[in-house]
Scaffold this motif. Structure first.
Motif, PDB file in Angstrom:
ATOM      1  N   SER A   5       0.523  -1.299  -0.005  1.00  0.00           N
ATOM      2  CA  SER A   5       0.057  -0.060  -0.069  1.00  0.00           C
ATOM      3  C   SER A   5       0.931   1.453  -0.038  1.00  0.00           C
ATOM      4  O   SER A   5       2.054   1.213   0.348  1.00  0.00           O
ATOM      5  N   LYS A   6       0.342   2.363  -0.319  1.00  0.00           N
ATOM      6  CA  LYS A   6       1.007   3.526  -0.440  1.00  0.00           C
ATOM      7  C   LYS A   6       1.432   4.161   0.944  1.00  0.00           C
ATOM      8  O   LYS A   6       2.387   4.487   1.212  1.00  0.00           O
ATOM      9  N   GLU A   7       0.619   3.616   2.041  1.00  0.00           N
ATOM     10  CA  GLU A   7       0.782   3.962   3.404  1.00  0.00           C
ATOM     11  C   GLU A   7       2.038   3.395   3.554  1.00  0.00           C
ATOM     12  O   GLU A   7       3.120   3.878   4.399  1.00  0.00           O
ATOM     13  N   TYR A   8       2.481   1.972   3.480  1.00  0.00           N
ATOM     14  CA  TYR A   8       3.416   1.021   4.000  1.00  0.00           C
ATOM     15  C   TYR A   8       4.671   1.827   3.024  1.00  0.00           C
ATOM     16  O   TYR A   8       5.601   1.782   3.644  1.00  0.00           O
ATOM     17  N   GLN A   9       4.453   1.914   1.894  1.00  0.00           N
ATOM     18  CA  GLN A   9       5.803   2.485   0.940  1.00  0.00           C
ATOM     19  C   GLN A   9       6.013   3.846   1.592  1.00  0.00           C
ATOM     20  O   GLN A   9       7.224   4.211   1.636  1.00  0.00           O
ATOM     21  N   GLN A  10       5.167   4.548   2.138  1.00  0.00           N
ATOM     22  CA  GLN A  10       5.567   5.923   2.733  1.00  0.00           C
ATOM     23  C   GLN A  10       6.393   5.647   3.882  1.00  0.00           C
ATOM     24  O   GLN A  10       7.410   6.458   4.090  1.00  0.00           O
ATOM     25  N   LEU A  11       6.236   4.601   4.776  1.00  0.00           N
ATOM     26  CA  LEU A  11       6.916   4.563   5.808  1.00  0.00           C
ATOM     27  C   LEU A  11       8.356   4.302   5.537  1.00  0.00           C
ATOM     28  O   LEU A  11       9.020   4.438   5.947  1.00  0.00           O
ATOM     29  N   ARG A  12       8.430   3.155   4.578  1.00  0.00           N
ATOM     30  CA  ARG A  12       9.937   2.815   4.037  1.00  0.00           C
ATOM     31  C   ARG A  12      10.525   3.849   3.597  1.00  0.00           C
ATOM     32  O   ARG A  12      11.825   3.815   3.534  1.00  0.00           O
ATOM     33  N   GLU A  13       9.721   4.711   2.607  1.00  0.00           N
ATOM     34  CA  GLU A  13      10.764   5.902   2.084  1.00  0.00           C
ATOM     35  C   GLU A  13      11.128   6.816   3.341  1.00  0.00           C
ATOM     36  O   GLU A  13      12.289   7.228   3.277  1.00  0.00           O
ATOM     37  N   GLN A  14      10.269   6.942   4.309  1.00  0.00           N
ATOM     38  CA  GLN A  14      10.599   7.826   5.527  1.00  0.00           C
ATOM     39  C   GLN A  14      11.772   7.129   6.080  1.00  0.00           C
ATOM     40  O   GLN A  14      12.851   7.924   6.697  1.00  0.00           O
ATOM     41  N   ILE A  15      11.959   5.781   6.326  1.00  0.00           N
ATOM     42  CA  ILE A  15      13.087   5.436   6.960  1.00  0.00           C
ATOM     43  C   ILE A  15      14.150   5.341   5.950  1.00  0.00           C
ATOM     44  O   ILE A  15      15.445   5.622   6.714  1.00  0.00           O
ATOM     45  N   LYS A  16      14.025   5.192   4.814  1.00  0.00           N
ATOM     46  CA  LYS A  16      15.029   5.122   3.912  1.00  0.00           C
ATOM     47  C   LYS A  16      16.021   6.368   3.713  1.00  0.00           C
ATOM     48  O   LYS A  16      17.124   6.457   3.623  1.00  0.00           O
ATOM     49  N   THR A  17      15.032   7.712   3.878  1.00  0.00           N
ATOM     50  CA  THR A  17      15.729   8.962   3.797  1.00  0.00           C
ATOM     51  C   THR A  17      15.965   9.598   5.168  1.00  0.00           C
ATOM     52  O   THR A  17      16.182  10.616   5.108  1.00  0.00           O
ATOM     53  N   ASN A  18      15.897   8.480   6.121  1.00  0.00           N
ATOM     54  CA  ASN A  18      16.047   9.285   7.611  1.00  0.00           C
ATOM     55  C   ASN A  18      15.144  10.473   7.725  1.00  0.00           C
ATOM     56  O   ASN A  18      15.590  11.117   8.702  1.00  0.00           O
ATOM     57  N   ARG A  19      13.975  10.657   7.335  1.00  0.00           N
ATOM     58  CA  ARG A  19      12.861  11.371   7.696  1.00  0.00           C
ATOM     59  C   ARG A  19      11.922  10.746   8.719  1.00  0.00           C
ATOM     60  O   ARG A  19      10.801  10.203   8.211  1.00  0.00           O
ATOM     61  N   ILE A  20      12.316  10.423   9.885  1.00  0.00           N
ATOM     62  CA  ILE A  20      11.718   9.446  10.697  1.00  0.00           C
ATOM     63  C   ILE A  20      10.391   9.909  11.117  1.00  0.00           C
ATOM     64  O   ILE A  20      10.243  10.994  11.981  1.00  0.00           O
ATOM     65  N   PRO A  21       9.433   9.135  11.178  1.00  0.00           N
ATOM     66  CA  PRO A  21       8.005   9.695  11.690  1.00  0.00           C
ATOM     67  C   PRO A  21       7.916   9.633  13.066  1.00  0.00           C
ATOM     68  O   PRO A  21       8.781   8.900  13.749  1.00  0.00           O
ATOM     69  N   HIS A  22       7.222  10.461  13.434  1.00  0.00           N
ATOM     70  CA  HIS A  22       7.155  10.901  15.095  1.00  0.00           C
ATOM     71  C   HIS A  22       6.925   9.450  15.936  1.00  0.00           C
ATOM     72  O   HIS A  22       7.496   9.270  17.047  1.00  0.00           O
ATOM     73  N   PHE A  23       6.148   8.663  15.439  1.00  0.00           N
ATOM     74  CA  PHE A  23       5.767   7.248  16.247  1.00  0.00           C
ATOM     75  C   PHE A  23       7.136   6.458  16.287  1.00  0.00           C
ATOM     76  O   PHE A  23       6.993   5.359  16.957  1.00  0.00           O
ATOM     77  N   CYS A  24       7.912   6.584  15.403  1.00  0.00           N
ATOM     78  CA  CYS A  24       9.149   5.625  15.410  1.00  0.00           C
ATOM     79  C   CYS A  24      10.200   6.307  15.985  1.00  0.00           C
ATOM     80  O   CYS A  24      11.513   5.805  16.341  1.00  0.00           O
ATOM     81  N   ARG A  25      10.223   7.610  16.643  1.00  0.00           N
ATOM     82  CA  ARG A  25      11.305   8.331  17.182  1.00  0.00           C
ATOM     83  C   ARG A  25      11.931   7.934  18.324  1.00  0.00           C
ATOM     84  O   ARG A  25      13.049   8.041  18.636  1.00  0.00           O
ATOM     85  N   SER A  26      11.391   7.072  19.115  1.00  0.00           N
ATOM     86  CA  SER A  26      11.958   6.577  20.470  1.00  0.00           C
ATOM     87  C   SER A  26      12.963   5.551  20.214  1.00  0.00           C
ATOM     88  O   SER A  26      13.783   5.041  21.178  1.00  0.00           O
ATOM     89  N   CYS A  27      13.058   4.881  19.179  1.00  0.00           N
ATOM     90  CA  CYS A  27      13.798   3.866  18.534  1.00  0.00           C
ATOM     91  C   CYS A  27      15.273   4.467  17.936  1.00  0.00           C
ATOM     92  O   CYS A  27      15.876   3.565  17.263  1.00  0.00           O
ATOM     93  N   TYR A  28      15.080   5.683  17.755  1.00  0.00           N
ATOM     94  CA  TYR A  28      16.292   6.419  16.872  1.00  0.00           C
ATOM     95  C   TYR A  28      17.203   7.174  17.855  1.00  0.00           C
ATOM     96  O   TYR A  28      16.495   7.860  18.624  1.00  0.00           O
ATOM     97  N   ARG A  29      18.308   7.175  17.361  1.00  0.00           N
ATOM     98  CA  ARG A  29      19.449   7.958  18.031  1.00  0.00           C
ATOM     99  C   ARG A  29      19.161   9.525  17.879  1.00  0.00           C
ATOM    100  O   ARG A  29      18.980  10.290  19.004  1.00  0.00           O
ATOM    101  N   SER A  30      18.817  10.008  16.622  1.00  0.00           N
ATOM    102  CA  SER A  30      18.950  11.408  16.370  1.00  0.00           C
ATOM    103  C   SER A  30      18.362  11.332  14.821  1.00  0.00           C
ATOM    104  O   SER A  30      18.912  10.505  13.903  1.00  0.00           O
ATOM    105  N   ALA A  31      17.212  12.149  14.663  1.00  0.00           N
ATOM    106  CA  ALA A  31      16.876  12.482  13.326  1.00  0.00           C
ATOM    107  C   ALA A  31      15.704  13.168  13.170  1.00  0.00           C
ATOM    108  O   ALA A  31      15.078  13.698  14.496  1.00  0.00           O
ATOM    109  N   PRO A  32      15.664  14.042  11.934  1.00  0.00           N
ATOM    110  CA  PRO A  32      14.684  15.103  11.973  1.00  0.00           C
ATOM    111  C   PRO A  32      13.262  14.507  12.175  1.00  0.00           C
ATOM    112  O   PRO A  32      13.037  13.658  11.862  1.00  0.00           O
TER     113      PRO A  32
END
Length: 375
Positions: A333-360
């Motif tokens: 789906s477009k939504e799942y693809q969007q999440l992968r794009e965000q992870i790929k480009t390091n534009r980390i969505p807010h709900f993933c933020r606590s698993c990341y060291r630092s990211a916009p």
């Protein structure tokens, strides 16, 4: 061939992941007896390394939630702070959903609740064993019936993990609110000492800075009890909810680096007790991104497809429902693809933020659905 630091050759996380999978003998066996699974595992790993927005393969790991409620009130768990109606996975639901994951290698029967509060769970485990999946269950160890005892000791290719957060009654019960330390230790001992025992028995420790001095004696106790492996979780997450920070991420134990004396001492303690131990203390970053949007997925009791167990709440994020769509459609789906794009480009969505060291932070445009909009 020269790829950038996030490519197949340079991605240390990817290579470590492949090495870990190869070392897991059960995964090799599971894939050898089912060639479609072996092919799927290869395609999925390649998709992650190439960061494909539409993966070639299906998830190799699937979490299916047996219950969404618990008999304890652990303050670091989101279940203790929500008011959702109690729901259990039924055998009919499970039988319908599992058909869509025949190429997966590992099924974990655990979500936001205590799995063994679902009386149908032993039957679900037996069905997965017949279908030659590797099965995992994470439990708080409070529920023990003859049927549960039989299935957790006699199921092949099965790993039971008991949450165990203290070496004495006072500490343990202050973390696992509503628990009985002596009862859980007795249940764990009974399972470990079963003869014959065909399953693997592990323990999981959540490390909080307030109880840091309890971690070493807890490892020693678990070694004396005879568990096969210990998982120490130092990365406490907030389930995509800032409101839980004061109960979760603010209590993390900070390690200076991989040569931190405290960490080295814990590994040495485990070694002396004959224990295998894995410490989860690394946050993701741009060079080592989260692999879960490519390798796995999470299904809650209502059939909602959620990115992972570190969210585990369809009210925070979901991509569709298995009762309304087939999984392949949701996976691409477009939504799942969007999440992968965000992870790929390091534009980390807010709900993933606590698993990341630092990211916009990216607060806009992610797939957040409030309770009132759930279909």
């Amino acid at each position: 061939m020269t790829w950038d630091k996030r490519g197949f050759i340079g991605n240390k996380f990817s290579m470590n992941l492949i090495q870990r999978m190869i070392k897991k003998k059960y995964l090799v066996w599971i894939n050898l007896i089912r060639p479609r699974r072996a092919l799927n595992s290869l395609l999925t790993l390649l998709s992650f390394n190439l960061k494909l927005l539409k993966p070639w393969g299906q998830p190799v790991a699937v979490d299916i939630e047996p219950t969404n409620f618990c008999n304890l009130k652990c303050q670091h768990c989101q279940v203790s702070h929500w008011q959702k109606p109690k729901r259990r996975l039924t055998m009919d639901q499970f039988s319908s959903w599992i058909k869509q994951f025949e190429t997966a290698s590992r099924i974990k029967l655990q979500g936001m609740g205590e799995p063994f509060l679902n009386k149908e769970l032993p039957s679900i485990i037996k069905q997965l064993e017949k279908d030659h999946f590797y099965i995992e269950v994470v439990s708080n160890g409070t529920v023990m019936t003859d049927e549960i005892y039989e299935v957790v000791t006699q199921t092949r290719h099965f790993n039971l993990t008991i949450s165990f957060d203290g070496a004495d009654k006072k500490t343990f019960e202050s973390i696992r609110l509503g628990s009985d330390f002596d009862e859980i230790k007795a249940h764990l001992t009974k399972i470990i000492q079963a003869k014959p025992r065909r399953s693997k028995v592990s323990a999981s420790i959540v490390g909080f800075k307030e109880h840091q001095e309890q971690i070493k004696p807890t490892i020693e106790l678990l070694g004396d009890l005879g568990v096969d492996e210990v998982y120490l979780q130092l990365i406490v997450i907030n389930f995509g909810q800032d409101s839980l920070d004061e109960r979760t991420v603010e209590h993390r134990i900070q390690m200076k680096n991989q040569t931190d004396p405290f960490k080295i001492d814990l590994y040495e303690t485990a070694k002396q007790k004959g224990l295998k131990m894995d410490i989860a203390d690394r946050l993701f970053d741009e060079e080592s991104p989260c692999p879960w949007p490519w390798l796995g997925t999470y299904i809650d009791t209502e059939g909602y497809v959620i990115p992972c167990c570190h969210i585990g709440n369809a009210e925070i994020c979901h991509f569709g429902n298995l009762n309304q769509q087939d999984f392949r459609t949701i996976w691409h789906s477009k939504e799942y693809q969007q999440l992968r794009e965000q992870i790929k480009t390091n534009r980390i969505p807010h709900f993933c933020r606590s698993c990341y060291r630092s990211a916009p932070l990216e607060r806009e445009g992610h797939n957040t659905r409030p309770p009132s909009t759930l279909p």
